[in-house]
Design an enzyme around this catalytic site. Structure first.
Site, short mmCIF file in Angstrom:
data_model
loop_
_atom_site.label_atom_id
_atom_site.label_comp_id
_atom_site.label_asym_id
_atom_site.label_seq_id
_atom_site.Cartn_x
_atom_site.Cartn_y
_atom_site.Cartn_z
N GLY A 1 27.68 31.34 -11.63
CA GLY A 1 26.42 30.61 -11.59
C GLY A 1 25.45 31.16 -12.62
O GLY A 1 25.61 32.28 -13.11
N CYS A 2 24.45 30.36 -12.96
CA CYS A 2 23.50 30.76 -13.99
C CYS A 2 22.65 31.95 -13.52
O CYS A 2 22.53 32.95 -14.23
CB CYS A 2 22.61 29.58 -14.37
SG CYS A 2 21.86 28.72 -12.96
#
Lengths: 335, 335, 335, 335
Positions: free
Chosen positions: B148-149
């Site tokens: 995920g970012c």
């Protein structure tokens, strides 16, 4: 106290109406309506009013409306609006209508750009609510068609030239850029933040619905048919419209004469200011003002006007119209 | 040439993948798929690629995929992804998966934050695609779970501290602000331009899905359980995540020692840069870089990291993973 | 009518003061001053006031000031302010001072973060102008030190917790993000549009001048020494501060108890609203309101507050203080 | 490998040049210069290049330049540029000049809009670097005058019409809106974030320096004198120029014919794309492309073009010119 209802209170113009009326000393909000799924306490629908407005937004009840209000700000979309306005008038209210339904006097033109017109009787009687140009009609009107945002900015920019017959009536080009609030509250791909941010684009090329409205106003002011090429664009900001209008003068007129012409025209106008330098949209953001600058450039006259599309281009002008209709100070709540 | 397919090419990560692969000298785009209603010529779906990419986006055909591609960048949302990934693997492709489906190793935790897991077999085998921390696992993996970012930015900010056991494992607070592209391409009220512009707000309070992912990475790096309070916010810009991480040191460590620790950790990393002053999200916009600054403040260690959420936080990292999987230069197409 | 002078009227707080006072029904602007090079007609200095304010901004003349005004909003920077305030007081005016010069009661702390203090006599007598916490001191004060923007938002967010001794006094972390108007009107590289736009970054790491101010307020409210780790950031928007405050509770307290605690605290406060969901900076833009949300997250209490840095964080609060000093309705001109 | 020097590397065009050249496979940066006070390691001057470029920016040394580079991208302002270019040419380099100094062929016009010209000899020999219109001149040129940003976008929008003599030569109105990076790196009040954000305004009314440049290009293309009313505006975004061009056709030409005309003109052009719908500035942000849409509206032809002012409007075009001068693939480094 003027008792004010807002019909269709759940959008941006509704919110702006609440904001302005909260500081209007001779009018008070008494009744707010919306579609059932958009109802609720004002402070839940619009968190910015928490602690500032204790009203509910409710489904429309005509009896209640009739009992509670003297005037309706009708913030419905076109087509829907003309199905409600007759009822609002029958309920004994004055109506300031934000939609296009009562603006275009020529039914054929209306029907070309919108839909079939279903209330041509009231259309005939409606005053066109651009006070600087049609104030006398608005006084005492029962129904006022509040102008579109672009037509407001564009018309004020060139009205003095048209009134004095100074420009070629086929030469007018209106290049306008609006902020995004004009698109309304419904999310869409174009106005999705990662798409709209850092962006700018034209739209409505050759067929924007405000083109015939601008032409109608311009023709009324000029006393003869005026055609207008209107090209709107949208840019990455919330509020404001900049209109850059190019026209061909019939004969030479100096910048000093132009300034004098506009100064004379605007002298008695509380909300139109003639500038000596180019205006910026931020100069009028959050206000009901229109700032104008006009000058000669390479054989043409170029007029610049800025307004806040939600205020002078919508709600502020509606309140200004309401004030005129009720004979109170025109600037009440707006300055 | 590595032949690359993008599954779910019609969103922001799809567009970013196309952009990066157009300048990758050892990989070429060969097949793009999306839901039928989102298909069409690339240049029609994404006007920015007009004249730059002649491919079509088509509905997924597994036979065609198998024939045309060596690796799939799978840009599908969670749940949908784990229904396709087994087929992509069966078709003989390597898969870099952008969804959360193969990131969380503890099925119970995954199911608490997402949905029932339907492909636990591949979950076990998936490498976690944060190269700076798990590069050895990624080499030769058939399936890489692209992180995920937020977890990317937050984990890189504190990994050196955790690796050396320098901070209290219950003290970590990650305060992050992301740009809006992280929300994806689907319009919504929160991300409607007139709502999101000039705005900033927290969300996912206490329950954001990236919280357990950050904790998993942190615990893996520390070799013991680490808990993290993760609080995301969104601000009015397109790209970037700033993570401000607060932690409690176990004992005093000077700023010089901190700098040395981070310099050593990042020395061989092509995409992580240790700064001597605070970084800004614009420093890394459009790049696969992560910039970090770390310092003591009032008895705590504060770490700042910035990444571009669409590049190092998504597509760039996926390409970095692809490069590692195929044993080519890790920075290819990314610098 | 209260006759109001603005000293240092040519900046953003000056403009905001003019805007608010134009709609204040019991106060009127009578005298505006600035440095000679920044003087001129209000409508030339601030085009947004064209047609709305006919005053001139003039170099300060103490005799004229004494004759024309009852109160001065002193919008000068620190150090300059304390060289003028004694003269304003001697001229018989009440003073609401926007600078830091009369905020920090401990001269040594002031001098560590700012410069040598040259008016310690008035410092002792100054009331700290955060009405929600120190209203009684403000009533009848001759000199009010208007608080900083960050201290206002941060203190209101945690005051109820501190008052009831519910949190560890060394546990408070204030992570704040401000809009750009807080930087003032002077152009700089950091705030140059192409640099600031699409950007977000931390600054003042470990040494921001508002840190001791927040600690002073927090300690006053708690009745014992409170330390605060304060980390500011700036984001790409005009107005607003979001404070995300993390603290360690001394013992468990449920979300219901937290809500009750804050509701009780804010019940009589006109400008502080307790929300049941996270607030957004745009909810309070252009208003004097502070919206707060508080909740438990992973063993900590997290408080969110939003204010408009130019209104509740500066000018609005100054007018609120002025109203209290003069014994008129506290909300006058502000709602 | 072409060895490239950047003279005046410390501004936005310098940064953009570094960015593009880092991914150019047949050119390499060898020498960067700036004023002494703006020198330093590239990664200190531009944090975005940390870890990506190990060069220093140094004060100009002509001997070193001569030894290290084959071509100079000269990013100096007008007047300064023409004092350096002769030396760069004498040092044996090819020069792509970003300033206006070698663009305007008529010295009197140049001197009316700029300053006294001090290098008319080289002015005569300079090629005008708009490859789509003057490619043959550029091939083999020693000095290329890289066009202004507005002239690039405006000229490409109307070149096919002028080439075929389809419009009245006195009818052209160019209404353009640029992003803010065009203003350069020096902070100013107009571009101070709290002033420029949420704003849009016209400037250079009647006297913008790009007006004669557009007229020169248009006249060259038309083979006769063309006058242009050029009105620029600036909006709140980083990159991009939208030109909306209004012209009067000499006789009716259908939209189909217009599309065919433009398609034919652009067919062989790698960087000009004819669209079938209106383009948006974000479609070309970060690229060297120009997108054009053209259509009839109310008796006029309206042309829309978008470019990135820093790429096709400056650095990208300069690299395109460099590629042409050196006879390598024109698109190298740019697609």
């Amino acid at each position: 106290m003027i008792r004010v209802a807002i019909i269709g209170a759940s959008g941006y113009t509704g919110a702006e109406s609440i904001k302005i009326l909260l500081q209007h000393s001779q009018a008070e909000l008494t009744y707010l309506t919306a579609l059932p799924e958009e109802c609720g306490a004002v402070e839940d629908v619009f968190p910015q009013f928490k602690g500032r407005c204790a009203l509910q937004i409710e489904p429309l009840d005509l009896d209640k409306l009739s009992e509670l209000a003297d005037v309706a700000l009708c913030c419905l979309p076109h087509k829907v609006s003309m199905s409600f306005v007759p009822k609002l008038l029958d309920a004994g209210l004055k109506v300031i209508d934000f939609s296009a339904d009562y603006r275009i006097k020529d039914v054929a033109v209306y029907e070309q750009y919108y839909v079939k017109h279903t209330d041509t009787e009231n259309l005939k009687r409606a005053a066109f609510g651009l006070p600087e140009l049609f104030r006398e009609q608005i006084k005492g009107a029962k129904l006022v068609a509040n102008p579109g945002c672009y037509p407001t900015g564009a018309s004020l920019a060139i009205a003095p030239l048209l009134k004095e017959d100074l420009i070629e009536t086929e030469s007018v080009i209106v290049n306008a850029v609006t902020g995004t609030s004009g698109a309304g509250m419904k999310p869409s791909s174009k106005f999705h933040f990662p798409n709209m941010n850092e962006n700018l684009f034209p739209y409505g090329i050759g067929n924007h619905r405000h083109m015939p409205e601008i032409e109608q106003i311009a023709s009324d002011v000029a006393g003869k048919k005026v055609t207008v090429l209107f090209q709107p664009h949208v840019g990455p900001f919330d509020r404001g419209i900049l209109s850059t209008v190019y026209c061909q003068p019939k004969k030479d007129i100096s910048n000093e004469q132009l300034l004098k012409l506009y100064d004379d025209f605007c002298e008695a106008e509380p909300f139109v200011q003639v500038r000596k330098v180019a205006p910026a949209v931020k100069d009028v953001a959050g206000t009901n003002y229109c700032h104008i600058f006009v000058t000669n450039v390479k054989g043409r006259i170029v007029c610049f006007s800025v307004i806040d599309n939600l205020v002078k281009g919508a709600t502020g002008q509606a309140i200004q119209n309401m004030n005129i209709v009720f004979g109170i100070e025109e600037t009440m709540g707006l300055s």
